[in-house]
Design an enzyme around this catalytic site. Sequence first.
Site, PDB file in Angstrom:
ATOM      1  N   ASP A 150     145.890 -47.309 111.748  1.00  0.00           N
ATOM      2  CA  ASP A 150     146.283 -46.180 110.895  1.00  0.00           C
ATOM      3  C   ASP A 150     145.136 -45.171 110.698  1.00  0.00           C
ATOM      4  O   ASP A 150     145.338 -43.959 110.809  1.00  0.00           O
ATOM      5  CB  ASP A 150     146.735 -46.673 109.504  1.00  0.00           C
ATOM      6  CG  ASP A 150     148.178 -47.155 109.516  1.00  0.00           C
ATOM      7  OD1 ASP A 150     148.935 -46.764 110.424  1.00  0.00           O
ATOM      8  OD2 ASP A 150     148.544 -47.917 108.601  1.00  0.00           O
ATOM      9  N   THR A 181     154.943 -52.772 109.497  1.00  0.00           N
ATOM     10  CA  THR A 181     154.975 -51.721 108.482  1.00  0.00           C
ATOM     11  C   THR A 181     155.377 -52.302 107.125  1.00  0.00           C
ATOM     12  O   THR A 181     155.486 -53.525 106.969  1.00  0.00           O
ATOM     13  CB  THR A 181     155.850 -50.530 108.959  1.00  0.00           C
ATOM     14  OG1 THR A 181     155.713 -49.471 108.017  1.00  0.00           O
ATOM     15  CG2 THR A 181     157.312 -50.898 109.100  1.00  0.00           C
ATOM     16  N   LYS A 228     152.200 -55.326 105.620  1.00  0.00           N
ATOM     17  CA  LYS A 228     150.890 -55.020 106.211  1.00  0.00           C
ATOM     18  C   LYS A 228     149.769 -55.950 105.750  1.00  0.00           C
ATOM     19  O   LYS A 228     148.812 -56.170 106.493  1.00  0.00           O
ATOM     20  CB  LYS A 228     150.510 -53.568 105.918  1.00  0.00           C
ATOM     21  CG  LYS A 228     151.302 -52.575 106.740  1.00  0.00           C
ATOM     22  CD  LYS A 228     150.791 -51.175 106.506  1.00  0.00           C
ATOM     23  CE  LYS A 228     151.371 -50.230 107.539  1.00  0.00           C
ATOM     24  NZ  LYS A 228     150.792 -48.887 107.451  1.00  0.00           N
ATOM     25  N   SER A 243     159.064 -45.539 115.402  1.00  0.00           N
ATOM     26  CA  SER A 243     158.178 -46.190 116.372  1.00  0.00           C
ATOM     27  C   SER A 243     158.888 -46.526 117.685  1.00  0.00           C
ATOM     28  O   SER A 243     158.300 -46.336 118.759  1.00  0.00           O
ATOM     29  CB  SER A 243     157.551 -47.438 115.758  1.00  0.00           C
ATOM     30  OG  SER A 243     156.696 -47.061 114.702  1.00  0.00           O
ATOM     31  N   ALA A 257     147.513 -47.605 102.079  1.00  0.00           N
ATOM     32  CA  ALA A 257     147.260 -46.517 103.034  1.00  0.00           C
ATOM     33  C   ALA A 257     145.895 -45.887 102.776  1.00  0.00           C
ATOM     34  O   ALA A 257     145.138 -45.611 103.716  1.00  0.00           O
ATOM     35  CB  ALA A 257     148.364 -45.471 102.951  1.00  0.00           C
ATOM     36  N   TYR A 276     155.813 -37.877 105.943  1.00  0.00           N
ATOM     37  CA  TYR A 276     156.406 -36.764 106.687  1.00  0.00           C
ATOM     38  C   TYR A 276     157.898 -36.751 106.415  1.00  0.00           C
ATOM     39  O   TYR A 276     158.521 -37.800 106.302  1.00  0.00           O
ATOM     40  CB  TYR A 276     156.128 -36.891 108.193  1.00  0.00           C
ATOM     41  CG  TYR A 276     156.541 -38.229 108.740  1.00  0.00           C
ATOM     42  CD1 TYR A 276     155.680 -39.315 108.655  1.00  0.00           C
ATOM     43  CD2 TYR A 276     157.797 -38.428 109.297  1.00  0.00           C
ATOM     44  CE1 TYR A 276     156.060 -40.561 109.103  1.00  0.00           C
ATOM     45  CE2 TYR A 276     158.174 -39.673 109.754  1.00  0.00           C
ATOM     46  CZ  TYR A 276     157.301 -40.730 109.654  1.00  0.00           C
ATOM     47  OH  TYR A 276     157.677 -41.968 110.095  1.00  0.00           O
ATOM     48  N   ALA A 313     145.243 -45.049  95.847  1.00  0.00           N
ATOM     49  CA  ALA A 313     144.320 -46.186  95.989  1.00  0.00           C
ATOM     50  C   ALA A 313     145.072 -47.418  96.457  1.00  0.00           C
ATOM     51  O   ALA A 313     144.670 -48.544  96.210  1.00  0.00           O
ATOM     52  CB  ALA A 313     143.624 -46.448  94.653  1.00  0.00           C
ATOM     53  N   GLY A 314     146.202 -47.209  97.147  1.00  0.00           N
ATOM     54  CA  GLY A 314     146.994 -48.318  97.683  1.00  0.00           C
ATOM     55  C   GLY A 314     146.558 -48.663  99.101  1.00  0.00           C
ATOM     56  O   GLY A 314     145.453 -48.314  99.541  1.00  0.00           O
ATOM     57  N   GLY A 355     152.287 -36.128 108.004  1.00  0.00           N
ATOM     58  CA  GLY A 355     151.703 -37.216 108.789  1.00  0.00           C
ATOM     59  C   GLY A 355     152.410 -37.608 110.070  1.00  0.00           C
ATOM     60  O   GLY A 355     152.209 -38.729 110.555  1.00  0.00           O
TER      61      GLY A 355
HETATM   62  P1  NDP Z   1     151.160 -48.423  98.062  1.00  0.00           P
HETATM   63  O1  NDP Z   1     152.390 -48.829  97.342  1.00  0.00           O
HETATM   64  O2  NDP Z   1     150.186 -49.448  98.549  1.00  0.00           O
HETATM   65  O3  NDP Z   1     150.302 -47.421  97.114  1.00  0.00           O
HETATM   66  C1  NDP Z   1     150.940 -46.459  96.385  1.00  0.00           C
HETATM   67  C2  NDP Z   1     149.896 -45.435  95.836  1.00  0.00           C
HETATM   68  O4  NDP Z   1     150.603 -44.267  95.451  1.00  0.00           O
HETATM   69  C3  NDP Z   1     149.144 -45.931  94.613  1.00  0.00           C
HETATM   70  O5  NDP Z   1     147.850 -45.367  94.648  1.00  0.00           O
HETATM   71  C4  NDP Z   1     149.982 -45.345  93.462  1.00  0.00           C
HETATM   72  O6  NDP Z   1     149.230 -45.105  92.278  1.00  0.00           O
HETATM   73  C5  NDP Z   1     150.369 -44.012  94.063  1.00  0.00           C
HETATM   74  N1  NDP Z   1     151.600 -43.443  93.510  1.00  0.00           N
HETATM   75  C6  NDP Z   1     152.863 -43.934  93.607  1.00  0.00           C
HETATM   76  N2  NDP Z   1     153.737 -43.079  93.025  1.00  0.00           N
HETATM   77  C7  NDP Z   1     153.019 -42.031  92.552  1.00  0.00           C
HETATM   78  C8  NDP Z   1     153.360 -40.832  91.864  1.00  0.00           C
HETATM   79  N3  NDP Z   1     154.624 -40.547  91.552  1.00  0.00           N
HETATM   80  N4  NDP Z   1     152.365 -39.952  91.547  1.00  0.00           N
HETATM   81  C9  NDP Z   1     151.075 -40.241  91.859  1.00  0.00           C
HETATM   82  N5  NDP Z   1     150.692 -41.361  92.509  1.00  0.00           N
HETATM   83  C10 NDP Z   1     151.651 -42.242  92.855  1.00  0.00           C
HETATM   84  O7  NDP Z   1     151.673 -47.479  99.261  1.00  0.00           O
HETATM   85  P2  NDP Z   1     150.948 -47.225 100.672  1.00  0.00           P
HETATM   86  O8  NDP Z   1     149.503 -46.986 100.379  1.00  0.00           O
HETATM   87  O9  NDP Z   1     151.308 -48.280 101.640  1.00  0.00           O
HETATM   88  O10 NDP Z   1     151.659 -45.881 101.237  1.00  0.00           O
HETATM   89  C11 NDP Z   1     151.372 -44.593 100.700  1.00  0.00           C
HETATM   90  C12 NDP Z   1     152.004 -43.494 101.567  1.00  0.00           C
HETATM   91  O11 NDP Z   1     151.388 -43.399 102.845  1.00  0.00           O
HETATM   92  C13 NDP Z   1     153.493 -43.662 101.836  1.00  0.00           C
HETATM   93  O12 NDP Z   1     154.109 -42.423 101.594  1.00  0.00           O
HETATM   94  C14 NDP Z   1     153.566 -44.031 103.304  1.00  0.00           C
HETATM   95  O13 NDP Z   1     154.781 -43.575 103.886  1.00  0.00           O
HETATM   96  C15 NDP Z   1     152.382 -43.261 103.859  1.00  0.00           C
HETATM   97  N6  NDP Z   1     151.849 -43.794 105.162  1.00  0.00           N
HETATM   98  C16 NDP Z   1     151.935 -43.004 106.301  1.00  0.00           C
HETATM   99  C17 NDP Z   1     151.439 -43.440 107.529  1.00  0.00           C
HETATM  100  C18 NDP Z   1     151.550 -42.554 108.766  1.00  0.00           C
HETATM  101  O14 NDP Z   1     151.375 -43.046 109.899  1.00  0.00           O
HETATM  102  N7  NDP Z   1     151.814 -41.257 108.642  1.00  0.00           N
HETATM  103  C19 NDP Z   1     150.812 -44.769 107.670  1.00  0.00           C
HETATM  104  C20 NDP Z   1     150.732 -45.516 106.418  1.00  0.00           C
HETATM  105  C21 NDP Z   1     151.259 -45.031 105.222  1.00  0.00           C
HETATM  106  P3  NDP Z   1     149.022 -46.258  91.149  1.00  0.00           P
HETATM  107  O15 NDP Z   1     147.946 -47.161  91.668  1.00  0.00           O
HETATM  108  O16 NDP Z   1     148.600 -45.489  89.945  1.00  0.00           O
HETATM  109  O17 NDP Z   1     150.356 -46.944  90.996  1.00  0.00           O
END
Ligand code: NDP
Length: 277
Positions: A105, A64, A68, A19, A134, A220, A131-132, A242
């Site tokens: 985002d 970040t 968040k 950033s 992002a 990315y 389902a997190g 991304g």
């Molecule tokens: P969270 O920790 O909130 O959510 C993680 C999610 O990933 C959950 O749904 C989890 O599933 C799933 N997960 C984790 N490990 C695995 C695996 N090995 N196989 C399958 N599913 C998996 O993370 P965020 O939502 O904050 O971030 C997710 C991604 O998005 C990151 O890689 C982040 O870098 C990217 N991102 C990119 C942005 C950009 O500008 N390009 C902006 C924001 C995020 P479960 O619920 O089953 O545990």
Amino acid sequence: MPAPDRYAVIGHPIAHSRSPQIQALFAHQTQQNMIYDAIDVAAEKLAAQVADFFASGGRGLNVTVPHKEAVIACCASVSARVRIAGAANTIVRAPTGELTADNTDGAGLVRDLTHNLRIVVQARRVLLLGAGGAARGVLAPLLELMPRELVIANRNAERAHALASAFTALGTVRGSGFAQLAGTHFDLIVNATAASLQGEAPPLPPGVLGAGTVCYDLFYAGDATRFTHWALEHGAAQAHMGLGMLVEQAAESFYLWRGVRPDTAPVLAALAAQPSH
Ligand code: NDP
């Protein structure tokens, strides 16, 4: 010349953040007198450091991982986007000093998909993986593009079902586990899981990819992620990472702070040309 306006990104860890480079390129391009730092903030110091930053004259923050969600409590008001996403990545300070939490985002992803990559989402079948935070943040902006159907698939299927039911008012959306996707084909697959961070790809069953399917990983890294590699190996038409979303969400934050829209194309090209991205 007056002292530059101060901005920063806060996270933990933060050293990897691109950033500061992106915002410096925007500031240079649009001739804004500002500086933008990266500040490592531990969770237990979040509220105090946000308050200090603004008390000492700071004008805006990006936020970040892992702050968040928690940062919302540091702000007096939230945008509609934050209310829907339950997470914020931008804080804007009004001239009165009031702090508003916003989330750019989803707008960043949509701008990269539709403007930079010219991908049509309307009337298409979309699969959102994860389902997190992002996934939640990009869901409403994706539904605004009016896909025919949007399926959320997650390792923990219950979380996918819960997320889908929270958004049914905004479009045709349902939750699923990965295995239940077998045989269903999608036009666009967006990976919002954290699997790529661990060097893994979500365990998608055969048949989700057709000859025209476009895959997009929010993460990315270098030349490819496990997911984009998997996608191309299994016949996807295109696979993107991304970086464009990162630049576009940064541009949206810059616009909220400065009222000026930077031209993202040269900035994205400069970042993409760097060997380490
Ligand atoms: P969270 O920790 O909130 O959510 C993680 C999610 O990933 C959950 O749904 C989890 O599933 C799933 N997960 C984790 N490990 C695995 C695996 N090995 N196989 C399958 N599913 C998996 O993370 P965020 O939502 O904050 O971030 C997710 C991604 O998005 C990151 O890689 C982040 O870098 C990217 N991102 C990119 C942005 C950009 O500008 N390009 C902006 C924001 C995020 P479960 O619920 O089953 O545990």
